[in-house]
Design a protein around this motif. Structure first.
Motif, mmCIF file in Angstrom:
data_model
loop_
_atom_site.group_PDB
_atom_site.id
_atom_site.type_symbol
_atom_site.label_atom_id
_atom_site.label_comp_id
_atom_site.label_asym_id
_atom_site.label_seq_id
_atom_site.Cartn_x
_atom_site.Cartn_y
_atom_site.Cartn_z
ATOM 1 N N GLY A 51 0.593 -1.558 0.560
ATOM 2 C CA GLY A 51 -0.200 0.343 0.213
ATOM 3 C C GLY A 51 0.652 0.942 0.028
ATOM 4 O O GLY A 51 2.033 1.234 -0.511
ATOM 5 N N GLU A 52 0.086 2.242 0.332
ATOM 6 C CA GLU A 52 1.097 3.495 0.225
ATOM 7 C C GLU A 52 1.933 3.706 1.360
ATOM 8 O O GLU A 52 2.849 4.636 0.966
ATOM 9 C CB GLU A 52 0.068 4.231 0.537
ATOM 10 C CG GLU A 52 -0.905 4.747 -0.579
ATOM 11 C CD GLU A 52 0.016 5.384 -2.297
ATOM 12 O OE1 GLU A 52 0.490 6.107 -2.259
ATOM 13 O OE2 GLU A 52 -0.594 4.193 -3.178
ATOM 14 N N MET A 53 1.603 2.961 2.330
ATOM 15 C CA MET A 53 2.598 2.848 3.710
ATOM 16 C C MET A 53 3.121 1.661 3.805
ATOM 17 O O MET A 53 2.841 0.740 3.718
ATOM 18 C CB MET A 53 1.759 3.109 4.886
ATOM 19 C CG MET A 53 1.487 5.028 4.907
ATOM 20 S SD MET A 53 2.369 6.150 4.582
ATOM 21 C CE MET A 53 3.094 6.211 6.476
ATOM 22 N N PRO A 54 4.637 1.711 4.172
ATOM 23 C CA PRO A 54 5.461 0.364 4.107
ATOM 24 C C PRO A 54 4.273 -0.520 5.633
ATOM 25 O O PRO A 54 4.618 -0.221 6.642
ATOM 26 C CB PRO A 54 7.259 0.506 4.691
ATOM 27 C CG PRO A 54 7.044 2.315 5.229
ATOM 28 C CD PRO A 54 5.836 2.533 4.402
ATOM 29 N N THR A 55 4.666 -1.542 4.383
ATOM 30 C CA THR A 55 3.456 -2.763 6.008
ATOM 31 C C THR A 55 4.881 -4.036 5.546
ATOM 32 O O THR A 55 5.366 -3.545 4.882
ATOM 33 C CB THR A 55 3.026 -2.838 5.250
ATOM 34 O OG1 THR A 55 1.506 -1.550 5.134
ATOM 35 C CG2 THR A 55 1.954 -4.655 5.907
ATOM 36 N N ALA A 56 4.783 -4.392 7.072
ATOM 37 C CA ALA A 56 5.781 -5.932 7.190
ATOM 38 C C ALA A 56 4.777 -6.854 7.106
ATOM 39 O O ALA A 56 4.216 -6.782 7.844
ATOM 40 C CB ALA A 56 6.945 -5.896 8.186
ATOM 41 N N ALA A 57 5.706 -8.180 6.607
ATOM 42 C CA ALA A 57 4.485 -9.716 6.646
ATOM 43 C C ALA A 57 5.071 -10.621 7.934
ATOM 44 O O ALA A 57 6.824 -10.520 7.406
ATOM 45 C CB ALA A 57 4.376 -9.841 5.953
ATOM 46 N N LEU A 58 4.984 -10.540 8.705
ATOM 47 C CA LEU A 58 5.443 -11.719 9.776
ATOM 48 C C LEU A 58 5.067 -12.596 9.628
ATOM 49 O O LEU A 58 3.734 -12.953 10.084
ATOM 50 C CB LEU A 58 5.629 -10.799 11.352
ATOM 51 C CG LEU A 58 6.209 -11.513 12.503
ATOM 52 C CD1 LEU A 58 7.979 -11.843 12.016
ATOM 53 C CD2 LEU A 58 6.178 -11.005 13.717
ATOM 54 N N ASN A 59 6.340 -14.007 9.532
ATOM 55 C CA ASN A 59 6.196 -15.343 9.872
ATOM 56 C C ASN A 59 5.779 -15.982 11.141
ATOM 57 O O ASN A 59 7.464 -15.991 10.945
ATOM 58 C CB ASN A 59 6.016 -16.449 8.624
ATOM 59 C CG ASN A 59 5.561 -17.832 8.988
ATOM 60 O OD1 ASN A 59 4.032 -17.968 9.043
ATOM 61 N ND2 ASN A 59 6.119 -18.494 8.578
ATOM 62 N N LEU A 60 5.739 -16.519 11.989
ATOM 63 C CA LEU A 60 6.257 -17.652 13.137
ATOM 64 C C LEU A 60 6.114 -18.472 13.031
ATOM 65 O O LEU A 60 5.498 -19.229 13.706
ATOM 66 C CB LEU A 60 5.746 -17.232 14.556
ATOM 67 C CG LEU A 60 6.028 -14.647 14.469
ATOM 68 C CD1 LEU A 60 5.489 -14.117 15.426
ATOM 69 C CD2 LEU A 60 7.844 -14.762 14.812
ATOM 70 N N GLY A 61 6.808 -18.950 12.169
ATOM 71 C CA GLY A 61 7.192 -20.285 12.246
ATOM 72 C C GLY A 61 8.174 -21.001 12.711
ATOM 73 O O GLY A 61 8.426 -20.468 14.449
ATOM 74 N N GLY A 62 8.998 -21.946 12.608
ATOM 75 C CA GLY A 62 9.894 -22.704 13.648
ATOM 76 C C GLY A 62 11.284 -21.470 13.217
ATOM 77 O O GLY A 62 11.577 -21.033 14.317
ATOM 78 N N ILE A 63 11.083 -20.599 12.012
ATOM 79 C CA ILE A 63 12.192 -19.375 11.716
ATOM 80 C C ILE A 63 10.632 -18.265 11.640
ATOM 81 O O ILE A 63 10.108 -18.637 10.914
ATOM 82 C CB ILE A 63 13.036 -19.783 10.803
ATOM 83 C CG1 ILE A 63 14.262 -21.241 11.114
ATOM 84 C CG2 ILE A 63 13.413 -18.819 10.013
ATOM 85 C CD1 ILE A 63 15.110 -20.704 11.992
ATOM 86 N N ALA A 64 11.253 -17.025 11.319
ATOM 87 C CA ALA A 64 10.993 -15.719 11.288
ATOM 88 C C ALA A 64 11.235 -15.390 10.445
ATOM 89 O O ALA A 64 12.523 -15.293 10.520
ATOM 90 C CB ALA A 64 11.075 -15.279 12.919
ATOM 91 N N ASN A 65 10.291 -14.773 9.747
ATOM 92 C CA ASN A 65 10.475 -14.943 8.334
ATOM 93 C C ASN A 65 9.745 -13.216 8.314
ATOM 94 O O ASN A 65 8.901 -13.095 8.607
ATOM 95 C CB ASN A 65 10.420 -15.795 7.401
ATOM 96 C CG ASN A 65 9.601 -16.265 6.830
ATOM 97 O OD1 ASN A 65 8.481 -15.267 6.335
ATOM 98 N ND2 ASN A 65 9.712 -17.581 6.788
ATOM 99 N N VAL A 66 10.501 -12.218 7.908
ATOM 100 C CA VAL A 66 8.763 -11.157 6.766
ATOM 101 C C VAL A 66 9.656 -10.930 5.639
ATOM 102 O O VAL A 66 10.005 -10.727 4.963
ATOM 103 C CB VAL A 66 9.883 -9.396 8.511
ATOM 104 C CG1 VAL A 66 9.613 -10.036 9.776
ATOM 105 C CG2 VAL A 66 11.404 -9.596 8.211
ATOM 106 N N THR A 67 8.611 -9.493 5.353
ATOM 107 C CA THR A 67 8.401 -8.718 4.079
ATOM 108 C C THR A 67 7.979 -7.513 4.512
ATOM 109 O O THR A 67 7.284 -7.466 4.865
ATOM 110 C CB THR A 67 7.664 -9.801 2.939
ATOM 111 O OG1 THR A 67 7.789 -11.068 3.060
ATOM 112 C CG2 THR A 67 7.359 -9.403 1.946
ATOM 113 N N VAL A 68 9.117 -6.911 3.894
ATOM 114 C CA VAL A 68 8.747 -5.726 3.493
ATOM 115 C C VAL A 68 8.168 -4.312 2.351
ATOM 116 O O VAL A 68 8.678 -5.108 1.991
ATOM 117 C CB VAL A 68 8.949 -4.650 4.303
ATOM 118 C CG1 VAL A 68 9.558 -2.528 3.827
ATOM 119 C CG2 VAL A 68 10.337 -5.124 5.654
ATOM 120 N N VAL A 69 6.880 -4.288 2.441
ATOM 121 C CA VAL A 69 6.281 -4.575 1.068
ATOM 122 C C VAL A 69 5.980 -2.733 1.192
ATOM 123 O O VAL A 69 5.323 -2.135 1.792
ATOM 124 C CB VAL A 69 5.131 -5.192 0.591
ATOM 125 C CG1 VAL A 69 5.871 -5.790 0.579
ATOM 126 C CG2 VAL A 69 4.402 -5.462 2.327
#
Length: 396
Positions: free
Chosen positions: A162-180
Motif C-alpha cells: 500500500g501507500e505506507m510500508p507494511t511488514a508481513a511476519l511469519n512466526l514458524g520454526g524460523i521467523a521471516n519478514v517481508t517489507v512491502v
C-alpha cells in the motif's frame, strides 16, 4: 482452479493443509478464496525421525530414502482426504496438489545458499490422488543464485502493498519478514529463530510432556536473563543483511546447549522468556530501519500471547495485527502461499521476486503428472498486478 496444498515447516510439528480456490481477474489480478485450512498429525514416529536428521546428527542414504518415501506417503494420504473434503464443500474436486516437501537441510555459507533439500517423494502423491503435483519449489531459485527462501514475498507484495510500508511476519520454526510498499520491490529475509528453539526448551522444561510452549505460558512465568540474551544476540546471523535465509542447521539444539553451558544454570522458564525476547528483539531490530507502520503476523507464533506481547513492546507504536484481520487465517497462511505459488507455476508465471537474491524471477517447482494426460493452460504473459482475498468460506 481449486488447489490442495500440504506442507510442513521447520518445526515439523504437523502437516498443514489448505484448500484454496484461485482464479485470474480482469486487470491481471488473482482472486483467492480460502475454503479451509487445518492440520494433520504426522504418522507415529515420523516427525521424530525427521528431527533426528538435524546437526550434529549423522545419517545414511538408506534413511534419507526411507524418509523421502514415508513423507511422500503421508502427504499422499492427506491429499486424498483433502480432495474428498473439497468435493463435499464445493461439489467439485481439486485440479492440483502442491507439496513443497519437508526441508531437512538448507546449506548457507558466507551468506550464499549452496543448496537446499526437501523430502517427500511426489510420485506417491500423484499415484494416490490421481492429480498432478507441483513439488520442490525452492531449488530453481537456489540454482539462479537465490536463497530459495523466504518465498512469502510473492504473496505479501501482491496482498499487502500500500501507500505506507507494511511488514508481513511469519512466526514458524524460523521467523521471516517481508517489507512491502507500492512502487518498490519487496524486501524479505529470515530474521532468526522463532518456535524452533522455544520448542526445544519447552520439551526439556517439561521432561517431554510438552512439545511446545502452549500460549507462551512457561515463558510468561520466567524473567529475561540479560547475559543469556546478549550471548544469543551475538550470533553472526543477526549481523547479516538481506537476502538472508537460515534454518535449524544454524539455530540448533546443540547451539543452544553451548550457549546455556557458557552461562551456567538458568531456570527453564527464564530460558523460555529469554528465547521469546530473542525472537521479538531480532524481528523488531530488523524492521526498525524500514519504518513500517503495520506488522501482519501469521504462523504458530501468532497464537502465543507472550510472544505477541514481547513483539508489541519491542515494536513500540507500530500496529500489530494477525493475518486473520486481512482475510487469511494466521495458522494457514503458509499453505495459502504454497497454493498461490503452485497456481502461478501451472500458468507459467514466475513465483519469485528479487527478495531472495536470485538473478531474476523464475518459474518454480517440478511437475508430476496425475492419472490423466497433462494439459497445461496457455501461459499468462504478465506477472499479477495484485491479489484480492475473497470472503472466506468456513467449513462445517
Amino acid at each position: 482452479m481449486i488447489v490442495v496444498a500440504v506442507a510442513s515447516g521447520t518445526s515439523v510439528d504437523a502437516l498443514d493443509v489448505g484448500l484454496v480456490d484461485l482464479s485470474w481477474e480482469d486487470g491481471g489480478g488473482v482472486a483467492v478464496q480460502v475454503l479451509d485450512t487445518w492440520q494433520e498429525e504426522w504418522p507415529q514416529g515420523l516427525a521424530s525421525r525427521l528431527l533426528a536428521l538435524l546437526p550434529p546428527a549423522m545419517t545414511t542414504a538408506a534413511e534419507l530414502c526411507a524418509l523421502d518415501t514415508e513423507v511422500g506417503r503421508a502427504v499422499a494420504k492427506v491429499a486424498v482426504s483433502a480432495a474428498a473434503r473439497t468435493r463435499r464443500l464445493t461439489g467439485e474436486g481439486p485440479s492440483l496438489v502442491v507439496s513443497p516437501g519437508q526441508t531437512v537441510h538448507h546449506e548457507v555459507v558466507d551468506g550464499r545458499c549452496l543448496g537446499t533439500l526437501q523430502l517427500g517423494q511426489p510420485a506417491f502423491v500423484a499415484e494416490q490422488s490421481g492429480l498432478p503435483v507441483i513439488s520442490d519449489l525452492r531449488a530453481r531459485d537456489v540454482a539462479a543464485g537465490g536463497h530459495g527462501a523466504p518465498l512469502a514475498s510473492t504473496l505479501d507484495q501482491l496482498w499487502l502493498a500500500g501507500e505506507m510500508p507494511t511488514a508481513a511476519l511469519n512466526l514458524g520454526g524460523i521467523a521471516n519478514v517481508t517489507v512491502v510498499r507500492h512502487g518498490t520491490d519487496p524486501l524479505a529475509w529470515d530474521t532468526g529463530p522463532a518456535n524452533c528453539l522455544l520448542d526445544v526448551a519447552a520439551t526439556r522444561a517439561t521432561g517431554g510432556a510438552l512439545r511446545f510452549d502452549a500460549e507462551g505460558a512457561l515463558a510468561a512465568e520466567g524473567a529475561i536473563h540479560g547475559e543469556l540474551l546478549e550471548r544469543l544476540l551475538s550470533h553472526p546471523h543477526f549481523r547479516l543483511t538481506p537476502p538472508v535465509s537460515t534454518g535449524r542447521e544454524t539455530f540448533s539444539a546443540a547451539w543452544l546447549d553451548d550457549v546455556l553451558a557458557a552461562v551456567g544454570g538458568i531456570p527453564w522458564v527464564d530460558v523460555l522468556a529469554t528465547l521469546t525476547e530473542l525472537t521479538a528483539r531480532t524481528v523488531a531490530d530488523g524492521l526498525r530501519p524500514h519504518a513500517v507502520t503495520e506488522v501482519v503476523v501469521s504462523g504458530g507464533g501468532a497464537a502465543n500471547p507472550t510472544l505477541m506481547k514481547f513483539l508489541q513492546r519491542n515494536l513500540g507504536d507500530v500496529r500489530l495485527v494477525t493475518s486473520d484481520e486481512r482475510g487469511i487465517p494466521a495458522a494457514g497462511k503458509e499453505v495459502v502461499l504454497w497454493a498461490l505459488l503452485g497456481f502461478l507455476s501451472w500458468y507459467g508465471v514466475p513465483g519469485t521476486t528479487g527478495a531472495t537474491g536470485a538473478r531474476g524471477a523464475r518459474i518454480l517447482g517440478r511437475l508430476s503428472p496425475g492419472d490423466r494426460p497433462l494439459h497445461l493452460p496457455p501461459s499468462v504473459s504478465e506477472y499479477p498486478s495484485h491479489l484480492r482475498v475473497l470472503t472466506r468460506k468456513v467449513a462445517r
